[in-house]
Design a protein around this motif. Structure first.
Motif, mmCIF file in Angstrom:
data_model
loop_
_atom_site.group_PDB
_atom_site.id
_atom_site.type_symbol
_atom_site.label_atom_id
_atom_site.label_comp_id
_atom_site.label_asym_id
_atom_site.label_seq_id
_atom_site.Cartn_x
_atom_site.Cartn_y
_atom_site.Cartn_z
ATOM 1 N N LEU A 2 -5.433 18.042 -19.405
ATOM 2 C CA LEU A 2 -5.989 18.246 -18.070
ATOM 3 C C LEU A 2 -7.488 17.964 -18.082
ATOM 4 O O LEU A 2 -8.205 18.438 -18.951
ATOM 5 C CB LEU A 2 -5.717 19.675 -17.615
ATOM 6 C CG LEU A 2 -4.236 20.051 -17.551
ATOM 7 C CD1 LEU A 2 -4.076 21.558 -17.507
ATOM 8 C CD2 LEU A 2 -3.584 19.398 -16.362
ATOM 9 N N PHE A 3 -7.932 17.190 -17.096
ATOM 10 C CA PHE A 3 -9.335 16.799 -16.988
ATOM 11 C C PHE A 3 -9.840 17.071 -15.579
ATOM 12 O O PHE A 3 -9.084 16.959 -14.609
ATOM 13 C CB PHE A 3 -9.485 15.287 -17.234
ATOM 14 C CG PHE A 3 -9.078 14.842 -18.603
ATOM 15 C CD1 PHE A 3 -9.998 14.812 -19.635
ATOM 16 C CD2 PHE A 3 -7.783 14.449 -18.863
ATOM 17 C CE1 PHE A 3 -9.625 14.391 -20.904
ATOM 18 C CE2 PHE A 3 -7.397 14.027 -20.119
ATOM 19 C CZ PHE A 3 -8.319 13.997 -21.148
ATOM 20 N N SER A 4 -11.123 17.342 -15.474
ATOM 21 C CA SER A 4 -11.724 17.383 -14.141
ATOM 22 C C SER A 4 -11.805 15.933 -13.659
ATOM 23 O O SER A 4 -11.873 15.003 -14.474
ATOM 24 C CB SER A 4 -13.121 18.009 -14.185
ATOM 25 O OG SER A 4 -14.025 17.129 -14.832
ATOM 26 N N PRO A 5 -11.790 15.699 -12.351
ATOM 27 C CA PRO A 5 -11.907 14.323 -11.855
ATOM 28 C C PRO A 5 -13.174 13.628 -12.359
ATOM 29 O O PRO A 5 -13.151 12.441 -12.676
ATOM 30 C CB PRO A 5 -11.922 14.489 -10.333
ATOM 31 C CG PRO A 5 -11.202 15.771 -10.094
ATOM 32 C CD PRO A 5 -11.569 16.651 -11.269
ATOM 33 N N GLU A 6 -14.250 14.370 -12.481
ATOM 34 C CA GLU A 6 -15.505 13.777 -12.950
ATOM 35 C C GLU A 6 -15.410 13.357 -14.415
ATOM 36 O O GLU A 6 -15.901 12.295 -14.798
ATOM 37 C CB GLU A 6 -16.670 14.767 -12.766
ATOM 38 C CG GLU A 6 -16.929 15.161 -11.320
ATOM 39 C CD GLU A 6 -15.984 16.248 -10.792
ATOM 40 O OE1 GLU A 6 -15.878 16.351 -9.565
ATOM 41 O OE2 GLU A 6 -15.334 16.950 -11.585
ATOM 42 N N SER A 7 -14.779 14.190 -15.228
ATOM 43 C CA SER A 7 -14.614 13.850 -16.651
ATOM 44 C C SER A 7 -13.744 12.616 -16.817
ATOM 45 O O SER A 7 -14.038 11.740 -17.620
ATOM 46 C CB SER A 7 -13.982 15.020 -17.419
ATOM 47 O OG SER A 7 -14.846 16.120 -17.428
ATOM 48 N N TRP A 8 -12.662 12.538 -16.063
ATOM 49 C CA TRP A 8 -11.762 11.383 -16.169
ATOM 50 C C TRP A 8 -12.460 10.115 -15.693
ATOM 51 O O TRP A 8 -12.320 9.049 -16.295
ATOM 52 C CB TRP A 8 -10.481 11.634 -15.382
ATOM 53 C CG TRP A 8 -9.488 10.526 -15.561
ATOM 54 C CD1 TRP A 8 -9.129 9.600 -14.642
ATOM 55 C CD2 TRP A 8 -8.743 10.230 -16.744
ATOM 56 N NE1 TRP A 8 -8.199 8.754 -15.174
ATOM 57 C CE2 TRP A 8 -7.940 9.114 -16.473
ATOM 58 C CE3 TRP A 8 -8.676 10.811 -18.011
ATOM 59 C CZ2 TRP A 8 -7.078 8.559 -17.416
ATOM 60 C CZ3 TRP A 8 -7.822 10.256 -18.955
ATOM 61 C CH2 TRP A 8 -7.041 9.139 -18.643
ATOM 62 N N ALA A 9 -13.237 10.213 -14.615
ATOM 63 C CA ALA A 9 -13.965 9.046 -14.113
ATOM 64 C C ALA A 9 -14.964 8.553 -15.167
ATOM 65 O O ALA A 9 -15.104 7.339 -15.376
ATOM 66 C CB ALA A 9 -14.688 9.381 -12.811
ATOM 67 N N GLY A 10 -15.650 9.462 -15.835
ATOM 68 C CA GLY A 10 -16.582 9.071 -16.893
ATOM 69 C C GLY A 10 -15.872 8.423 -18.060
ATOM 70 O O GLY A 10 -16.342 7.428 -18.632
ATOM 71 N N PHE A 11 -14.709 8.952 -18.420
ATOM 72 C CA PHE A 11 -13.928 8.406 -19.531
ATOM 73 C C PHE A 11 -13.476 6.979 -19.198
ATOM 74 O O PHE A 11 -13.649 6.052 -19.998
ATOM 75 C CB PHE A 11 -12.724 9.300 -19.785
ATOM 76 C CG PHE A 11 -11.771 8.781 -20.814
ATOM 77 C CD1 PHE A 11 -12.085 8.812 -22.158
ATOM 78 C CD2 PHE A 11 -10.544 8.274 -20.435
ATOM 79 C CE1 PHE A 11 -11.204 8.334 -23.115
ATOM 80 C CE2 PHE A 11 -9.653 7.794 -21.380
ATOM 81 C CZ PHE A 11 -9.985 7.823 -22.720
ATOM 82 N N ALA A 53 -14.678 4.916 -16.960
ATOM 83 C CA ALA A 53 -15.822 4.017 -16.742
ATOM 84 C C ALA A 53 -16.317 3.424 -18.059
ATOM 85 O O ALA A 53 -16.798 2.291 -18.085
ATOM 86 C CB ALA A 53 -16.949 4.772 -16.040
ATOM 87 N N ALA A 54 -16.167 4.169 -19.136
ATOM 88 C CA ALA A 54 -16.618 3.666 -20.441
ATOM 89 C C ALA A 54 -15.835 2.426 -20.861
ATOM 90 O O ALA A 54 -16.344 1.600 -21.612
ATOM 91 C CB ALA A 54 -16.479 4.755 -21.499
ATOM 92 N N PHE A 55 -14.626 2.248 -20.350
ATOM 93 C CA PHE A 55 -13.801 1.095 -20.705
ATOM 94 C C PHE A 55 -13.991 -0.087 -19.780
ATOM 95 O O PHE A 55 -13.485 -1.160 -20.038
ATOM 96 C CB PHE A 55 -12.316 1.487 -20.731
ATOM 97 C CG PHE A 55 -12.009 2.467 -21.819
ATOM 98 C CD1 PHE A 55 -11.881 2.052 -23.115
ATOM 99 C CD2 PHE A 55 -11.890 3.807 -21.521
ATOM 100 C CE1 PHE A 55 -11.604 2.962 -24.128
ATOM 101 C CE2 PHE A 55 -11.614 4.722 -22.524
ATOM 102 C CZ PHE A 55 -11.472 4.299 -23.836
ATOM 103 N N GLN A 56 -14.697 0.121 -18.700
ATOM 104 C CA GLN A 56 -14.887 -0.946 -17.714
ATOM 105 C C GLN A 56 -16.160 -1.729 -17.957
ATOM 106 O O GLN A 56 -16.418 -2.707 -17.275
ATOM 107 C CB GLN A 56 -14.877 -0.359 -16.307
ATOM 108 C CG GLN A 56 -13.549 0.263 -15.969
ATOM 109 C CD GLN A 56 -13.570 0.983 -14.640
ATOM 110 O OE1 GLN A 56 -14.571 1.014 -13.938
ATOM 111 N NE2 GLN A 56 -12.451 1.595 -14.296
ATOM 112 N N SER A 57 -16.933 -1.323 -18.907
ATOM 113 C CA SER A 57 -18.217 -2.003 -19.174
ATOM 114 C C SER A 57 -18.001 -3.292 -19.920
ATOM 115 O O SER A 57 -17.127 -3.502 -20.663
ATOM 116 C CB SER A 57 -19.128 -1.102 -20.009
ATOM 117 O OG SER A 57 -19.371 0.077 -19.307
#
Length: 75
Positions: free
Chosen positions: A60-69, A71-75
């Motif tokens: 389980l992740f907060s929406p903010e944590s998942w978005a940060g995770f 985003a690291a793969f989209q760079s």
């Protein structure tokens, strides 16, 4: 007040969760699925499970944590 666990032993503990498979998934079933529990103590969090084990554990992740995770793969 006790913090909620960030995992559940079985994703079946998340009632009314609608699991979605990644659009990058192949037919080999080697992917993750996500869901947003709509009710209960996990409401508002994002759940992630292994598509090969739908009754297995979920993280389980907060929406903010998942978005940060992700985003690291989209760079």
């Amino acid at each position: 007040m006790t913090a909620l666990p960030r995992k559940v032993r079985s994703s079946t503990e998340l009632p009314n969760a609608r699991w979605l498979r990644s659009s990058h998934s192949t037919g080999a079933n080697n992917c993750v699925e996500t869901a947003r529990p709509r009710s209960g103590p996990w409401s508002g969090l994002l759940a992630v499970r292994d598509s090969k084990d739908p009754a297995g554990p979920a993280l389980l992740f907060s929406p903010e944590s998942w978005a940060g995770f992700t985003a690291a793969f989209q760079s």
